[in-house]
Design a protein around this motif. Structure first.
Motif, PDB file in Angstrom:
ATOM      1  N   PRO A 166      58.377  44.112  38.554  1.00  0.00           N
ATOM      2  CA  PRO A 166      58.262  44.263  40.007  1.00  0.00           C
ATOM      3  C   PRO A 166      56.785  44.360  40.412  1.00  0.00           C
ATOM      4  O   PRO A 166      56.006  45.079  39.775  1.00  0.00           O
ATOM      5  CB  PRO A 166      58.998  45.577  40.297  1.00  0.00           C
ATOM      6  CG  PRO A 166      59.837  45.845  39.092  1.00  0.00           C
ATOM      7  CD  PRO A 166      59.089  45.251  37.945  1.00  0.00           C
ATOM      8  N   VAL A 167      56.403  43.645  41.444  1.00  0.00           N
ATOM      9  CA  VAL A 167      55.040  43.686  41.981  1.00  0.00           C
ATOM     10  C   VAL A 167      55.169  43.983  43.473  1.00  0.00           C
ATOM     11  O   VAL A 167      55.549  43.107  44.255  1.00  0.00           O
ATOM     12  CB  VAL A 167      54.287  42.369  41.746  1.00  0.00           C
ATOM     13  CG1 VAL A 167      52.902  42.409  42.391  1.00  0.00           C
ATOM     14  CG2 VAL A 167      54.169  42.075  40.249  1.00  0.00           C
TER      15      VAL A 167
ATOM     16  N   LYS B 266      47.907  46.803  35.593  1.00  0.00           N
ATOM     17  CA  LYS B 266      47.666  45.752  34.599  1.00  0.00           C
ATOM     18  C   LYS B 266      48.995  45.265  34.024  1.00  0.00           C
ATOM     19  O   LYS B 266      49.929  46.038  33.834  1.00  0.00           O
ATOM     20  CB  LYS B 266      46.768  46.263  33.464  1.00  0.00           C
ATOM     21  CG  LYS B 266      45.387  46.727  33.915  1.00  0.00           C
ATOM     22  CD  LYS B 266      44.602  47.337  32.768  1.00  0.00           C
ATOM     23  CE  LYS B 266      43.206  47.776  33.217  1.00  0.00           C
ATOM     24  NZ  LYS B 266      43.280  48.888  34.183  1.00  0.00           N
ATOM     25  N   ILE B 267      49.054  43.964  33.775  1.00  0.00           N
ATOM     26  CA  ILE B 267      50.199  43.349  33.100  1.00  0.00           C
ATOM     27  C   ILE B 267      49.684  42.682  31.828  1.00  0.00           C
ATOM     28  O   ILE B 267      48.777  41.833  31.882  1.00  0.00           O
ATOM     29  CB  ILE B 267      50.883  42.298  33.995  1.00  0.00           C
ATOM     30  CG1 ILE B 267      51.426  42.931  35.272  1.00  0.00           C
ATOM     31  CG2 ILE B 267      52.011  41.602  33.233  1.00  0.00           C
ATOM     32  CD1 ILE B 267      51.979  41.934  36.268  1.00  0.00           C
TER      33      ILE B 267
ATOM     34  N   HIS C 222      41.011  38.129  30.655  1.00  0.00           N
ATOM     35  CA  HIS C 222      41.561  38.911  31.744  1.00  0.00           C
ATOM     36  C   HIS C 222      41.411  38.116  33.034  1.00  0.00           C
ATOM     37  O   HIS C 222      40.365  37.496  33.264  1.00  0.00           O
ATOM     38  CB  HIS C 222      40.834  40.247  31.881  1.00  0.00           C
ATOM     39  CG  HIS C 222      41.087  41.192  30.757  1.00  0.00           C
ATOM     40  ND1 HIS C 222      40.595  42.479  30.738  1.00  0.00           N
ATOM     41  CD2 HIS C 222      41.798  41.055  29.597  1.00  0.00           C
ATOM     42  CE1 HIS C 222      40.979  43.088  29.632  1.00  0.00           C
ATOM     43  NE2 HIS C 222      41.702  42.227  28.914  1.00  0.00           N
ATOM     44  N   TYR C 223      42.464  38.149  33.888  1.00  0.00           N
ATOM     45  CA  TYR C 223      42.456  37.396  35.144  1.00  0.00           C
ATOM     46  C   TYR C 223      42.966  38.312  36.265  1.00  0.00           C
ATOM     47  O   TYR C 223      43.917  39.068  36.072  1.00  0.00           O
ATOM     48  CB  TYR C 223      43.365  36.170  35.050  1.00  0.00           C
ATOM     49  CG  TYR C 223      42.958  35.188  33.976  1.00  0.00           C
ATOM     50  CD1 TYR C 223      42.113  34.126  34.264  1.00  0.00           C
ATOM     51  CD2 TYR C 223      43.435  35.333  32.675  1.00  0.00           C
ATOM     52  CE1 TYR C 223      41.744  33.215  33.280  1.00  0.00           C
ATOM     53  CE2 TYR C 223      43.068  34.440  31.682  1.00  0.00           C
ATOM     54  CZ  TYR C 223      42.223  33.384  31.992  1.00  0.00           C
ATOM     55  OH  TYR C 223      41.849  32.492  31.010  1.00  0.00           O
TER      56      TYR C 223
ATOM     57  N   TYR D 247      45.673  39.081  28.540  1.00  0.00           N
ATOM     58  CA  TYR D 247      46.332  38.454  27.392  1.00  0.00           C
ATOM     59  C   TYR D 247      46.171  39.323  26.145  1.00  0.00           C
ATOM     60  O   TYR D 247      45.115  39.939  25.931  1.00  0.00           O
ATOM     61  CB  TYR D 247      45.733  37.077  27.122  1.00  0.00           C
ATOM     62  CG  TYR D 247      46.249  35.983  28.026  1.00  0.00           C
ATOM     63  CD1 TYR D 247      47.158  35.036  27.555  1.00  0.00           C
ATOM     64  CD2 TYR D 247      45.829  35.892  29.356  1.00  0.00           C
ATOM     65  CE1 TYR D 247      47.630  34.025  28.372  1.00  0.00           C
ATOM     66  CE2 TYR D 247      46.292  34.887  30.187  1.00  0.00           C
ATOM     67  CZ  TYR D 247      47.200  33.955  29.694  1.00  0.00           C
ATOM     68  OH  TYR D 247      47.663  32.953  30.513  1.00  0.00           O
ATOM     69  N   LYS D 248      47.248  39.370  25.337  1.00  0.00           N
ATOM     70  CA  LYS D 248      47.162  40.021  24.026  1.00  0.00           C
ATOM     71  C   LYS D 248      46.322  39.172  23.086  1.00  0.00           C
ATOM     72  O   LYS D 248      46.303  37.941  23.192  1.00  0.00           O
ATOM     73  CB  LYS D 248      48.559  40.193  23.435  1.00  0.00           C
ATOM     74  CG  LYS D 248      49.381  41.315  24.036  1.00  0.00           C
ATOM     75  CD  LYS D 248      50.712  41.416  23.291  1.00  0.00           C
ATOM     76  CE  LYS D 248      51.598  42.487  23.905  1.00  0.00           C
ATOM     77  NZ  LYS D 248      52.924  42.544  23.224  1.00  0.00           N
ATOM     78  N   GLY D 249      45.665  39.803  22.159  1.00  0.00           N
ATOM     79  CA  GLY D 249      44.914  39.041  21.169  1.00  0.00           C
ATOM     80  C   GLY D 249      43.589  39.704  20.831  1.00  0.00           C
ATOM     81  O   GLY D 249      43.164  40.670  21.468  1.00  0.00           O
TER      82      GLY D 249
END
Length: 565
Positions: free
Chosen positions: A161-162, A211-212, A280-281, A307-309
């Motif tokens: 949900p946003v 953050k997502i 990150h965006y 992003y994961k990594g």
């Protein structure tokens, strides 16, 4: 004899089991409305919350389910809760708008609200429906497909949900009271929010930015809600396209865009493909405001897609490119592209033969003030109207008056057409056209009648966009245009094949929008602009849909704990 007793015992056990299953199926939730301290923008204040949460708790239901929400008011203010986009078949009693379907829940009291879901599927929301309380009293509703069915798109890796919101440093009740007493516009907000947080671009906010976290190559379903009080917003994610797959609890044909326009009251289901390089965006939202000379909050709220990594992120996340604040074409080009799925699994049922063809003007107006002492134009008090009637809230609710045949609460003479006909969208209009009439008028509809409404914007005082919402119904948006509606030419361009099914629609600045629905839900149903200042000024009316024949076409009786007036 023993055989008969045995049969009766088995029947009793069966009935008890059926009752037990029924009781288990009717899930209950508890909403406690209370004051809670929250810190934003370097300062702390008490805000109204549900269960101490801001935004409030998300409700998860299945299509066709009925739930009960026990609402306890432990605050110092009257409150009502509306279940936005839930059609509540035959059950207007718990729809929520103050003095329309109920009197408010007073401090220290409780109201058990039965919420009946029917055809809705996707994202909806709930919010307070009295004064400006919905600024902090709101949350998402997620309606999942029925068991054994699935989404009309590949199942996403995760759903988030946003909720887009708004924040004032000042107490929101004081903002509301000052707004009403001054006769002018309300004070603009100090920030917009994503899931309750302003984001990196505001003071004292970076640490708590929402953050997502995403995995490269996976798809995420963002369930967007515009819970903002006063503003239509543009929304985008840097370097990513998003695909709209639903709006207002109904699926749409996939619509891939770099940005969306979303009005207060609307919800959007969008798919995000995590297909960019690891970094990150920013996701960001800012105001679309078309009214000339009207102040607005021009700040930008952000959240972060990370992003994961194993990588070193850029020092500052990339910001998306959003349309300019007054880019009307950018807004309407997006909303005009929405289409229903209109397939075998998700058919449309657009009314074709119309019982009623109505035209409602939606206008910003003024009333004269003694000694020109108000803060509106020319010292007047700002107001608003539909068909030149500025809605006056009664002191008992319209539904109670209708159900109990109480006279003197409302009139049934809401006009089918504008009582004053002029060049609605002309650049210059006579000042005498700005003053409407006051009244509490409803439009009565027969059960199962088919209704077309042309919502015609005007350029009185300040031409602008109006997100119009109808309670109790979803409607098909079959047409729109700029300028004055032409009844002889414009209907030939209606989309009757796959129009979007919505509960809130933007009437473009100095333009018109046409909607259609079947009046198959008996009760009293509110219609209003979802910009709170316009609602408070009187851009509202109500429909009374009469009972049909048969028990399944008649209003349910009122619950025993309706709040007293």
């Amino acid at each position: 004899m023993m055989r008969r007793l045995n049969t009766e015992f088995k029947l009793l056990v069966l009935l008890l089991l059926i009752g037990l299953v029924h009781c288990r199926a009717l899930r209950r939730h508890t909403f406690v409305v209370q004051n809670t301290p929250y810190t934003r923008l370097c300062s702390t204040k008490n805000i109204l919350t549900v269960n101490g949460q801001f935004p409030g708790p998300t409700l998860y239901v299945t299509k066709g389910e009925t739930i009960v929400v026990d609402v306890y008011n432990r605050a110092d203010y009257n409150i009502t809760i509306h279940w936005h986009g839930v059609n509540q078949p035959r059950n207007p009693w718990t729809d929520g708008p103050e003095f329309v379907t109920q009197c408010p829940i007073q401090p220290g009291r409780k109201f058990s609200q039965k919420i009946i879901f029917s055809t809705e599927e996707g994202t909806l929301w709930w919010h307070a429906h009295s004064d400006f309380s919905r600024a902090t009293v709101h949350g998402a509703i997620i309606v999942y497909p029925k068991k054994g069915t699935s989404y009309p798109f590949p199942k996403p890796h995760a759903e988030i949900p946003v909720i887009l919101g708004e924040w004032w440093k000042e107490d929101i009740a004081e903002v509301y009271n000052e707004f009403l007493s001054s006769g002018g516009d309300p004070a603009i907000s100090d920030a917009h929010l994503i899931n309750g947080q302003p984001g990196d671009l505001y003071p004292c906010s970076k640490r708590d930015t929402f953050k997502i976290t995403v995995d490269y190559g996976k798809t995420y379903l963002l369930r967007l809600v515009n819970a903002v009080v006063e503003d239509i917003l543009f929304f985008s994610i840097a370097n990513h396209s998003i695909t709209v797959v639903g709006t207002d609890g109904s699926y749409t044909k996939p619509l891939k865009r770099d940005y969306i326009s979303i009005s207060p009251g609307q919800t959007m289901d969008v798919l995000l493909e995590a297909n960019q390089r690891l970094d990150h965006y920013y996701m960001a939202a800012r105001v679309y405001s078309s009214a000339v000379g009207v102040a607005f909050d021009n700040t930008t709220t952000t959240a972060i897609i990370q992003y994961k990594g194993n990588y070193a992120p850029s020092p500052t996340p990339a910001l998306p490119s959003l349309p300019w604040f007054n880019d009307t074409n950018a807004s309407v080009n997006f909303t005009a592209s929405l289409r229903s799925l209109a397939n075998k699994e998700y058919p449309v049922d657009v009314p074709v033969s119309m019982t009623h063809k109505l035209i409602f003007t939606v206008s910003v107006n003024t009333f004269p003030c003694e000694q020109d002492s108000c803060n509106g134009p020319n010292g007047n008090r700002l107001s608003a109207s539909m068909n030149n009637i500025s809605y006056r809230s009664p002191t008992i609710d319209i539904l109670e008056a209708y159900y109990n045949n109480i006279s003197g609460v409302y009139g049934s003479n809401f006009p089918d057409y504008p009582p004053l006909v002029y060049d609605f969208t002309a650049e210059y209009l006579p000042l005498e056209l700005e003053t409407p009439q006051n009244g509490t008028e409803v439009r009565v509809l027969d059960y199962n009648s088919t209704v077309e409404i042309v919502l015609q914007g005007t350029n009185l005082v300040a031409g602008t966009d109006h997100p119009m919402h109808i309670h109790g119904y979803s409607f098909y948006v079959v047409g729109w245009g700029f300028g004055n509606f032409d009844k002889d030419k414009d209907p030939s361009n209606y989309n009757l094949v796959d129009p979007p099914l919505q509960n809130t629609v933007i009437v473009p600045k100095n333009g018109w929008t046409t909607i259609r629905f079947k009046a198959d839900n008996p009760g009293v149903w509110f219609m209003h602009c979802h910009l709170e200042r316009h609602l408070s000024w009187g851009m509202d009316m109500a429909f009374i849909v009469k009972n049909g024949e048969g028990s399944d076409a008649q209003m349910l009786p009122p619950p025993p704990d309706m709040p007293p007036c």
